[in-house]
Design a protein around this motif. Structure first.
Motif, PDB file in Angstrom:
ATOM      1  N   VAL A 173       0.818  -1.260  -0.132  1.00 18.50           N
ATOM      2  CA  VAL A 173       0.206   0.027   0.011  1.00 18.50           C
ATOM      3  C   VAL A 173       0.774   1.213  -0.289  1.00 18.50           C
ATOM      4  CG1 VAL A 173      -2.010   0.995   1.198  1.00 18.50           C
ATOM      5  CG2 VAL A 173      -1.799  -1.348   1.406  1.00 18.50           C
ATOM      6  N   ALA A 174       0.752   2.040  -1.044  1.00 16.96           N
ATOM      7  CA  ALA A 174       1.933   3.216  -1.098  1.00 16.96           C
ATOM      8  C   ALA A 174       1.198   4.326  -2.167  1.00 16.96           C
ATOM      9  CB  ALA A 174       3.011   2.929  -1.759  1.00 16.96           C
ATOM     10  N   PRO A 175       1.361   5.672  -1.803  1.00 15.39           N
ATOM     11  CA  PRO A 175       1.954   5.976  -0.541  1.00 15.39           C
ATOM     12  C   PRO A 175       0.941   6.086   0.685  1.00 15.39           C
ATOM     13  CG  PRO A 175       1.389   7.863  -1.958  1.00 15.39           C
ATOM     14  CD  PRO A 175       0.941   6.742  -2.736  1.00 15.39           C
ATOM     15  N   THR A 176       1.587   6.112   1.842  1.00 19.36           N
ATOM     16  CA  THR A 176       0.795   6.130   3.120  1.00 19.36           C
ATOM     17  C   THR A 176       1.595   7.263   3.909  1.00 19.36           C
ATOM     18  OG1 THR A 176       2.262   4.615   4.389  1.00 19.36           O
ATOM     19  CG2 THR A 176       0.138   3.657   3.154  1.00 19.36           C
ATOM     20  N   ILE A 177       0.833   8.023   4.882  1.00 17.87           N
ATOM     21  CA  ILE A 177       1.479   9.017   5.611  1.00 17.87           C
ATOM     22  C   ILE A 177       1.115   8.933   7.102  1.00 17.87           C
ATOM     23  CG2 ILE A 177       1.758  10.474   3.604  1.00 17.87           C
ATOM     24  CD1 ILE A 177      -0.814  12.041   4.304  1.00 17.87           C
ATOM     25  N   GLY A 178       1.726   9.412   7.980  1.00 15.17           N
ATOM     26  CA  GLY A 178       1.231   9.537   9.053  1.00 15.17           C
ATOM     27  C   GLY A 178       1.216  11.143   9.453  1.00 15.17           C
ATOM     28  N   PHE A 179       0.485  11.720  10.562  1.00 17.17           N
ATOM     29  CA  PHE A 179       0.399  13.004  10.983  1.00 17.17           C
ATOM     30  C   PHE A 179       0.655  13.377  12.211  1.00 17.17           C
ATOM     31  CE2 PHE A 179      -3.170  11.961   7.938  1.00 17.17           C
ATOM     32  CZ  PHE A 179      -2.988  12.854   6.747  1.00 17.17           C
ATOM     33  N   ARG A 180       1.318  14.506  12.281  1.00 18.73           N
ATOM     34  CA  ARG A 180       1.959  15.109  13.733  1.00 18.73           C
ATOM     35  C   ARG A 180       0.795  16.525  13.719  1.00 18.73           C
ATOM     36  NH1 ARG A 180       7.095  15.411  16.766  1.00 18.73           N
ATOM     37  NH2 ARG A 180       6.984  16.914  18.136  1.00 18.73           N
ATOM     38  N   ILE A 181       0.117  16.539  15.187  1.00 20.88           N
ATOM     39  CA  ILE A 181      -0.976  17.612  15.473  1.00 20.88           C
ATOM     40  C   ILE A 181      -0.202  18.258  16.645  1.00 20.88           C
ATOM     41  CG2 ILE A 181      -2.993  18.416  15.859  1.00 20.88           C
ATOM     42  CD1 ILE A 181      -4.118  15.792  14.503  1.00 20.88           C
ATOM     43  N   GLU A 182       0.003  19.449  16.295  1.00 22.12           N
ATOM     44  CA  GLU A 182       0.741  20.426  17.287  1.00 22.12           C
ATOM     45  C   GLU A 182      -0.146  21.466  17.691  1.00 22.12           C
ATOM     46  OE1 GLU A 182       5.316  19.628  16.020  1.00 22.12           O
ATOM     47  OE2 GLU A 182       4.088  21.552  15.381  1.00 22.12           O
ATOM     48  N   HIS A 183      -0.591  21.821  19.127  1.00 19.18           N
ATOM     49  CA  HIS A 183      -1.208  22.889  19.379  1.00 19.18           C
ATOM     50  C   HIS A 183      -0.697  23.433  20.910  1.00 19.18           C
ATOM     51  CE1 HIS A 183      -4.572  25.593  20.680  1.00 19.18           C
ATOM     52  NE2 HIS A 183      -4.803  24.627  21.481  1.00 19.18           N
ATOM     53  N   ASP A 184      -0.428  24.907  20.760  1.00 16.99           N
ATOM     54  CA  ASP A 184      -0.228  25.310  22.114  1.00 16.99           C
ATOM     55  C   ASP A 184       0.724  24.286  23.133  1.00 16.99           C
ATOM     56  OD1 ASP A 184      -0.307  27.309  23.862  1.00 16.99           O
ATOM     57  OD2 ASP A 184      -2.247  26.450  24.993  1.00 16.99           O
ATOM     58  N   GLY A 185       1.804  23.867  22.424  1.00 23.76           N
ATOM     59  CA  GLY A 185       2.633  22.952  23.228  1.00 23.76           C
ATOM     60  C   GLY A 185       2.541  21.586  23.345  1.00 23.76           C
ATOM     61  N   ALA A 186       1.283  21.157  22.930  1.00 25.73           N
ATOM     62  CA  ALA A 186       1.028  19.838  22.914  1.00 25.73           C
ATOM     63  C   ALA A 186       1.111  19.228  21.681  1.00 25.73           C
ATOM     64  CB  ALA A 186      -0.484  19.541  23.385  1.00 25.73           C
ATOM     65  N   SER A 187       1.495  17.925  21.507  1.00 29.14           N
ATOM     66  CA  SER A 187       1.719  17.319  20.197  1.00 29.14           C
ATOM     67  C   SER A 187       1.301  15.817  20.220  1.00 29.14           C
ATOM     68  CB  SER A 187       3.143  17.512  19.798  1.00 29.14           C
ATOM     69  OG  SER A 187       4.020  16.823  20.620  1.00 29.14           O
ATOM     70  N   VAL A 188       0.611  15.344  19.461  1.00 27.31           N
ATOM     71  CA  VAL A 188       0.110  14.077  19.097  1.00 27.31           C
ATOM     72  C   VAL A 188       0.567  13.674  17.526  1.00 27.31           C
ATOM     73  CG1 VAL A 188      -1.808  12.654  18.860  1.00 27.31           C
ATOM     74  CG2 VAL A 188      -1.666  14.342  20.613  1.00 27.31           C
ATOM     75  N   VAL A 189       1.026  12.478  17.506  1.00 19.88           N
ATOM     76  CA  VAL A 189       1.238  11.790  16.131  1.00 19.88           C
ATOM     77  C   VAL A 189       0.487  10.711  15.947  1.00 19.88           C
ATOM     78  CG1 VAL A 189       2.962  10.412  14.792  1.00 19.88           C
ATOM     79  CG2 VAL A 189       3.658  12.647  16.207  1.00 19.88           C
ATOM     80  N   LEU A 190      -0.112  10.535  14.658  1.00 20.56           N
ATOM     81  CA  LEU A 190      -0.842   9.444  14.351  1.00 20.56           C
ATOM     82  C   LEU A 190      -0.490   8.583  13.221  1.00 20.56           C
ATOM     83  CD1 LEU A 190      -3.137  12.006  14.691  1.00 20.56           C
ATOM     84  CD2 LEU A 190      -4.436  10.220  15.230  1.00 20.56           C
ATOM     85  N   ALA A 191       0.148   7.246  13.477  1.00 17.34           N
ATOM     86  CA  ALA A 191       0.815   6.623  12.759  1.00 17.34           C
ATOM     87  C   ALA A 191       0.367   5.976  11.679  1.00 17.34           C
ATOM     88  CB  ALA A 191       1.579   5.562  13.509  1.00 17.34           C
ATOM     89  N   GLY A 192      -0.947   5.659  11.673  1.00 14.90           N
ATOM     90  CA  GLY A 192      -1.701   4.786  10.729  1.00 14.90           C
ATOM     91  C   GLY A 192      -1.300   3.471  10.660  1.00 14.90           C
ATOM     92  N   ASP A 193      -1.505   2.696   9.763  1.00  9.08           N
ATOM     93  CA  ASP A 193      -0.767   1.352   9.483  1.00  9.08           C
ATOM     94  C   ASP A 193       0.676   1.419   8.907  1.00  9.08           C
ATOM     95  OD1 ASP A 193      -3.310   0.522  10.004  1.00  9.08           O
ATOM     96  OD2 ASP A 193      -3.755  -0.240   8.121  1.00  9.08           O
ATOM     97  N   THR A 194       1.549   0.905   9.498  1.00 13.35           N
ATOM     98  CA  THR A 194       2.950   0.961   9.043  1.00 13.35           C
ATOM     99  C   THR A 194       3.681  -0.049  10.079  1.00 13.35           C
ATOM    100  OG1 THR A 194       4.871   2.402   8.839  1.00 13.35           O
ATOM    101  CG2 THR A 194       3.511   2.882  10.809  1.00 13.35           C
ATOM    102  N   VAL A 195       4.877  -0.235   9.297  1.00 12.87           N
ATOM    103  CA  VAL A 195       5.881  -0.948  10.125  1.00 12.87           C
ATOM    104  C   VAL A 195       6.819   0.103  10.477  1.00 12.87           C
ATOM    105  CG1 VAL A 195       5.780  -3.136   8.783  1.00 12.87           C
ATOM    106  CG2 VAL A 195       7.154  -1.467   7.995  1.00 12.87           C
ATOM    107  N   PRO A 196       7.914  -0.295  11.358  1.00 11.51           N
ATOM    108  CA  PRO A 196       8.602   0.829  11.854  1.00 11.51           C
ATOM    109  C   PRO A 196       9.419   1.379  10.682  1.00 11.51           C
ATOM    110  CG  PRO A 196       8.988  -1.093  13.155  1.00 11.51           C
ATOM    111  CD  PRO A 196       7.928  -1.443  12.036  1.00 11.51           C
ATOM    112  N   CYS A 197       9.649   2.617  10.648  1.00 17.46           N
ATOM    113  CA  CYS A 197      10.313   3.295   9.354  1.00 17.46           C
ATOM    114  C   CYS A 197      10.835   4.559   9.886  1.00 17.46           C
ATOM    115  CB  CYS A 197       9.368   3.390   8.271  1.00 17.46           C
ATOM    116  SG  CYS A 197       7.930   4.541   8.813  1.00 17.46           S
ATOM    117  N   GLU A 198      11.870   5.091   8.908  1.00 19.51           N
ATOM    118  CA  GLU A 198      12.480   6.501   9.354  1.00 19.51           C
ATOM    119  C   GLU A 198      11.529   7.616   9.324  1.00 19.51           C
ATOM    120  OE1 GLU A 198      16.071   9.308   7.460  1.00 19.51           O
ATOM    121  OE2 GLU A 198      15.536   7.301   6.698  1.00 19.51           O
TER     122      GLU A 198
END
Length: 285
Positions: free
Chosen positions: A156-181
Motif C-alpha cells: 500500500v503506497a503512498p501512506t502517511i502519518g500526521f503530527r498535530i501540534e497545538h499550544d505546546g502539545a503534540s500528538v502523532v497518528l501513525a496509521g498502518d505501518t511497520v517501523p520506518c524512518e
C-alpha cells in the motif's frame, strides 16, 4: 491541551463492539477526524461531535477499512450544515485521495440529485476540497499545525502519518505501518503516539494465509512500543487491534508494550479518551 478519542479501534473483520479505524482529535477550537472506518458516525455522535463539526478529515491511506464511511461523512456533513455558504470539508490525504473522493461523490450522485431536487436550500453538491501530500506542513491555522510524513505499509503506497501540534502539545497518528524512518522523524519528542498494532503471535496461529499476510505490513505491539521509545514520546496509545482483545485482555497488550516502553501506555475500547498536555514532550520534527 489536545484531546484524543479512539472512535474506532477495530480491524477489517466486523466486530459488534468496535467501529472501524478512526480517531478524533480536538485541538483548541478545531476538530479533526483521522480516518473514517465503518461506524464512525455513530461514534462521533457518542463523542459529542458530528460530521458538521469537523474542521478537516485526515486520511492516512486508502485501504477500505480506513475509508469505509467516507461517503457517509461527506453526505451527512452536507445535509446537517444549515449555515449559508458553508465552508468546504477539507480532506487531506496521500496521492490518490482526490480520485477516491471523486468516485465517492459519483457513487452518491443519485442521492445528491434527489436531495437538491427536494430541498430548496441545497443548491449544489457537497462542497469538498482535497489536498494530497506525502510530507510537509499540511495545515497551519488558528494555532494548530499539522505535519505529514511518509510511512511504510507497502504494497500500500503512498501512506502517511500526521503530527498535530497545538499550544505546546503534540500528538502523532501513525496509521498502518511497520517501523520506518519517516515515522521516527515525525514522532520525535511528541507528547503522544497513536499507533495501530497487531499480535503476531496470535495472528500467525490462524490457519489462513490471507490472514497471516497482515503480519508483513503492520507493527507488532512491541514494535510500536519500540518506535515510541526510540522517539522519546510521552504517551503510547494503542489502537486498531488485530485480533481484537477480549474483555479483560488489555493488561496483556499493555504488558507487551511495557517490555520496551516504560512510560504511559493507553489502550481501551471505542471512545477511550486521552488528554495530552503541553510540555509532555514538544520537540518539532
Amino acid at each position: 491541551m489536545i484531546e484524543v478519542t479512539l472512535l474506532g479501534t477495530g480491524s477489517p473483520i466486523p466486530d459488534p463492539d468496535r467501529a472501524g479505524p478512526s480517531t478524533l482529535i480536538r485541538a483548541g477550537e478545531q476538530t479533526f477526524l483521522v480516518d473514517c472506518g465503518r461506524g464512525v458516525q455513530q461514534r462521533l455522535a457518542a463523542a459529542g461531535s458530528g460530521a458538521n463539526a469537523l474542521t478537516a478529515l485526515l486520511l492516512t491511506h486508502l485501504h477500505s477499512d480506513h475509508i469505509a464511511d467516507l461517503g457517509d461523512v461527506i453526505i451527512t456533513r452536507w445535509i446537517t450544515t444549515f449555515t449559508p455558504d458553508p465552508a468546504p470539508l477539507q480532506i487531506i490525504g496521500p496521492p490518490g485521495t482526490a480520485d477516491v473522493v471523486a468516485a465517492t461523490l459519483k457513487a452518491f450522485g443519485h442521492d445528491i440529485g434527489y436531495r437538491i431536487a427536494h430541498h430548496a436550500d441545497l443548491t449544489g453538491p457537497p462542497a469538498v476540497e482535497v489536498h494530497e501530500y506525502t510530507e510537509g506542513v499540511v495545515w497551519d491555522a488558528d494555532g494548530v499545525r499539522i505535519v505529514a510524513a511518509p510511512t511504510d505499509h507497502r504494497p500500500v503506497a503512498p501512506t502517511i502519518g500526521f503530527r498535530i501540534e497545538h499550544d505546546g502539545a503534540s500528538v502523532v497518528l501513525a496509521g498502518d505501518t511497520v517501523p520506518c524512518e519517516g515515522l521516527d522523524t515525525l514522532a520525535a519528542g511528541a507528547g503522544a503516539l497513536v499507533h495501530t498494532v497487531i499480535r503476531h503471535d496470535l495472528v500467525e496461529a490462524i490457519p489462513l494465509q490471507r490472514i497471516r499476510d497482515i503480519c508483513d505490513y503492520h507493527s507488532t505491539v512491541e514494535q510500536a512500543a519500540d518506535t515510541a521509545a526510540r522517539a522519546g514520546v510521552g504517551i503510547l496509545i494503542l489502537t486498531h487491534y488485530v485480533p481484537s482483545p477480549a474483555r479483560g485482555q488489555y493488561d496483556d497488550w499493555r504488558a507487551l508494550a511495557a517490555t520496551v516502553f516504560d512510560r504511559q501506555i493507553e489502550c481501551g475500547d471505542d471512545l477511550h479518551r486521552v488528554l495530552v498536555h503541553p510540555g509532555v514532550c514538544s520537540t518539532s520534527p
